[in-house]
Motif scaffolding. Structure first.
Motif, short mmCIF file in Angstrom:
data_model
loop_
_atom_site.label_atom_id
_atom_site.label_comp_id
_atom_site.label_asym_id
_atom_site.label_seq_id
_atom_site.Cartn_x
_atom_site.Cartn_y
_atom_site.Cartn_z
N GLY A 13 -26.54 14.26 -18.21
CA GLY A 13 -25.87 15.54 -18.07
C GLY A 13 -26.81 16.58 -17.52
O GLY A 13 -27.94 16.31 -17.18
N ALA A 14 -26.34 17.82 -17.42
CA ALA A 14 -27.14 18.88 -16.83
C ALA A 14 -28.27 19.28 -17.75
O ALA A 14 -28.12 19.32 -18.97
CB ALA A 14 -26.24 20.10 -16.58
N PRO A 15 -29.45 19.57 -17.18
CA PRO A 15 -30.59 20.00 -17.99
C PRO A 15 -30.43 21.43 -18.46
O PRO A 15 -29.68 22.20 -17.89
CB PRO A 15 -31.77 19.86 -17.04
CG PRO A 15 -31.16 20.11 -15.70
CD PRO A 15 -29.77 19.54 -15.77
N ARG A 16 -31.17 21.78 -19.49
CA ARG A 16 -31.19 23.15 -19.97
C ARG A 16 -32.59 23.72 -19.77
O ARG A 16 -33.57 23.00 -19.84
CB ARG A 16 -30.82 23.22 -21.46
CG ARG A 16 -29.39 22.84 -21.75
CD ARG A 16 -28.99 23.43 -23.09
NE ARG A 16 -29.77 22.86 -24.18
CZ ARG A 16 -29.31 21.92 -24.98
NH1 ARG A 16 -28.12 21.42 -24.79
NH2 ARG A 16 -30.06 21.46 -25.97
N ILE A 17 -32.66 24.99 -19.53
CA ILE A 17 -33.94 25.67 -19.43
C ILE A 17 -34.23 26.33 -20.77
O ILE A 17 -33.48 27.16 -21.24
CB ILE A 17 -33.92 26.73 -18.32
CG1 ILE A 17 -33.53 26.10 -17.00
CG2 ILE A 17 -35.24 27.45 -18.23
CD1 ILE A 17 -34.50 25.06 -16.51
N ASP A 18 -35.33 25.93 -21.41
CA ASP A 18 -35.64 26.45 -22.74
C ASP A 18 -37.14 26.41 -22.95
O ASP A 18 -37.70 25.38 -23.25
CB ASP A 18 -34.93 25.62 -23.81
CG ASP A 18 -35.11 26.19 -25.21
OD1 ASP A 18 -35.89 27.15 -25.35
OD2 ASP A 18 -34.47 25.67 -26.15
N SER A 19 -37.80 27.54 -22.76
CA SER A 19 -39.26 27.58 -22.87
C SER A 19 -39.72 27.73 -24.31
O SER A 19 -40.91 27.61 -24.60
CB SER A 19 -39.82 28.75 -22.04
OG SER A 19 -39.28 29.97 -22.51
N SER A 20 -38.81 27.99 -25.23
CA SER A 20 -39.22 28.23 -26.61
C SER A 20 -39.31 26.98 -27.44
O SER A 20 -39.81 27.01 -28.56
CB SER A 20 -38.22 29.19 -27.28
OG SER A 20 -36.94 28.57 -27.40
N ARG A 21 -38.81 25.84 -26.91
CA ARG A 21 -38.74 24.64 -27.73
C ARG A 21 -39.59 23.50 -27.18
O ARG A 21 -39.36 22.34 -27.48
CB ARG A 21 -37.28 24.18 -27.85
CG ARG A 21 -36.39 25.21 -28.53
CD ARG A 21 -34.98 24.71 -28.66
NE ARG A 21 -34.93 23.52 -29.47
CZ ARG A 21 -33.85 22.75 -29.59
NH1 ARG A 21 -32.74 23.07 -28.96
NH2 ARG A 21 -33.87 21.66 -30.35
N VAL A 153 -25.43 17.41 -9.24
CA VAL A 153 -26.14 18.50 -8.56
C VAL A 153 -26.90 19.34 -9.59
O VAL A 153 -28.07 19.70 -9.37
CB VAL A 153 -25.14 19.38 -7.78
CG1 VAL A 153 -25.84 20.64 -7.25
CG2 VAL A 153 -24.53 18.59 -6.63
N ALA A 154 -26.26 19.62 -10.72
CA ALA A 154 -26.90 20.43 -11.75
C ALA A 154 -28.10 19.71 -12.36
O ALA A 154 -29.04 20.36 -12.84
CB ALA A 154 -25.89 20.78 -12.85
N ARG A 155 -28.09 18.40 -12.32
CA ARG A 155 -29.19 17.62 -12.88
C ARG A 155 -30.33 17.43 -11.89
O ARG A 155 -31.51 17.57 -12.23
CB ARG A 155 -28.66 16.24 -13.31
CG ARG A 155 -29.71 15.30 -13.87
CD ARG A 155 -30.20 15.78 -15.20
NE ARG A 155 -31.28 14.92 -15.68
CZ ARG A 155 -32.18 15.30 -16.56
NH1 ARG A 155 -32.14 16.52 -17.06
NH2 ARG A 155 -33.12 14.49 -16.96
N VAL A 156 -29.99 17.13 -10.63
CA VAL A 156 -31.01 16.77 -9.65
C VAL A 156 -31.80 17.97 -9.16
O VAL A 156 -33.03 17.89 -8.98
CB VAL A 156 -30.38 16.01 -8.46
CG1 VAL A 156 -31.40 15.77 -7.35
CG2 VAL A 156 -29.80 14.68 -8.94
N ALA A 157 -31.15 19.09 -8.96
CA ALA A 157 -31.84 20.26 -8.40
C ALA A 157 -33.04 20.69 -9.25
O ALA A 157 -34.14 20.90 -8.71
CB ALA A 157 -30.85 21.41 -8.23
N PRO A 158 -32.92 20.81 -10.58
CA PRO A 158 -34.11 21.18 -11.38
C PRO A 158 -35.19 20.10 -11.36
O PRO A 158 -36.37 20.41 -11.46
CB PRO A 158 -33.54 21.37 -12.78
CG PRO A 158 -32.09 21.61 -12.60
CD PRO A 158 -31.70 20.80 -11.40
N LEU A 165 -40.44 19.39 -4.96
CA LEU A 165 -39.82 18.91 -3.72
C LEU A 165 -38.48 19.59 -3.43
O LEU A 165 -37.65 19.04 -2.69
CB LEU A 165 -39.61 17.40 -3.79
CG LEU A 165 -40.87 16.53 -3.77
CD1 LEU A 165 -40.50 15.07 -3.95
CD2 LEU A 165 -41.66 16.73 -2.48
N ALA A 166 -38.27 20.77 -3.98
CA ALA A 166 -37.00 21.45 -3.76
C ALA A 166 -36.76 21.71 -2.27
O ALA A 166 -35.61 21.65 -1.80
CB ALA A 166 -36.97 22.78 -4.53
N ASP A 167 -37.82 21.94 -1.53
CA ASP A 167 -37.67 22.21 -0.09
C ASP A 167 -37.55 20.94 0.75
O ASP A 167 -37.39 21.01 1.96
CB ASP A 167 -38.84 23.05 0.41
CG ASP A 167 -40.18 22.35 0.25
OD1 ASP A 167 -40.28 21.47 -0.64
OD2 ASP A 167 -41.12 22.67 1.00
#
Length: 379
Positions: A13-21, A153-158, A165-167
């Protein structure tokens, strides 16, 4: 990246951004085992030790969750056979391979597919599809699982952002460098949110500078994402830079294992010593190596390798050490390196080869935390 990329091992599934954990990389590794090899043996071409080739023999080894563990050995030692058992590509002739407590050999094909989605793998020669873009190569395992396109798309982009390699998302493998191809392979291995990452000689086809960049990425993945990494290699530079634990395999048997720092600072087995002999701090000067003999003569000198925590050497240990060596000693080489994230000072010296002096030296060095090994003798 401005925020940490969080992987939840074993989920898609889609990843989450979480710098606190994020896991605290300064904490000790959990003693929880994610992989266990329990008296594992493997025989090819005949099915028995009498008629076949024994690739592995009674291997006992635990891989701790959250660790980066390296299995090292010469070509043909059994490294690849061992790692292929983790995802069921090989089955043991005897013994068990447990992943999170499950015996891999007991799984049917459906269960094996589920297991393999929780285990990422990166390869020496990248194994990318030439007809697919960088993005689509990373997306492939998610397409196989039937994930909807918007979730892919939500998974691969991050992931492409994570490996830098985003570019390059719309480039084809023929249009990117070897190091970039390996980064694509790493991103693809992470696509299904694995709980374990296997690396099969992943840097041996790369030049030294690119190897360092890939190792830095693997170390970051382990530290920031808490992902367990099991890698096989014959490159000692790879082990000392990225692994916190190491197991040495020789002729299908684990001959030495432990924390990388402990194994490298005081290797016990002849195979370990041979594998380390090409590293700075372990390498004898050529003129000394040519003269080295296994036994002393009346006029010979003992050649010793001394190692200690670099902080100790810098805090006055080196002066104290060399005063204990006596007037007849000679420093042949010295080196400070980082092993498993910790600095290690290593000296190769020669001293008069009297038994009394070497025994006295050993008694004085041990309380100082100095490991000492007699490498041989020279006249």
């Amino acid at each position: 990246m401005s925020a940490a990329f969080k992987i939840e091992p074993g989920r898609t599934g889609a990843p989450r951004i979480d710098s606190s954990r994020l896991p605290d990389s300064s904490k000790a590794l959990s003693a929880e085992k994610i992989v266990s090899f329990d008296l594992v043996s493997k025989t090819f071409d005949g099915g028995s030790s009498e008629t076949g080739f024994a690739a592995l023999s009674n291997v006992n080894l635990d891989i701790e969750k959250g660790s980066t563990t390296a299995i090292i050995g010469r070509s043909g030692a059994g490294k690849s056979t061992l790692i292929r058992m983790v995802n069921g590509l090989e089955k043991p002739s005897r013994g068990r391979v447990l992943v999170d407590g499950t015996d891999v050999a007991t799984l049917d094909e459906t269960q094996l597919r589920t297991l393999r989605r929780s285990i990422g793998m990166i390869f020496q020669h990248f194994n990318l599809l030439a007809s697919r873009t960088v993005f689509d190569n990373v997306a492939l395992p998610l397409e196989i699982t039937g994930l909807p396109r918007h979730e892919i798309v939500a998974r691969v982009a991050p992931l492409l952002d994570l490996v830098g390699l985003a570019d390059k998302r719309d480039r084809y493998p023929s249009e990117i460098s070897g190091g970039q191809k390996q980064r694509v392979g790493i991103a693809r291995a992470l696509a299904t949110n694995p709980k374990l990452l296997l690396s099969d000689e992943a840097t041996s086809a790369l030049d030294p500078e690119t190897t360092q960049a890939v190792l830095d990425l693997l170390r970051r993945i382990n530290r920031e994402l808490g992902l367990t990494i099991l890698l096989i290699t014959h490159e000692m530079e790879v082990v000392k830079r990225v692994a916190d634990r190491v197991a040495v395999i020789d002729a299908g048997t684990i001959v030495e294992s432990g924390a990388t720092y402990d194994v490298f600072s005081a290797p016990q087995h002849a195979t370990t010593k041979a594998l380390l002999s090409g590293l700075p701090g372990y390498r004898l000067p050529p003129e000394i190596a040519q003269q080295l003999k296994p036994a002393p003569s009346a006029s010979s000198h003992a050649v010793l390798r001394l190692s200690a925590a670099a902080q100790s050497a810098e805090s006055g240990l080196s002066a104290s050490l060399f005063s204990r060596l006596g007037a007849g000693h000679a420093l042949l080489s010295g080196f400070v390196d980082e092993i498993g994230g910790r600095p290690l000072a290593s000296f190769i010296v020669k001293i008069p080869a009297s038994t009394a002096q070497t025994e006295k030296l050993q008694a004085e060095l041990s309380p100082l935390g100095v490991n000492h090994e007699v490498l041989g003798y020279v006249d």
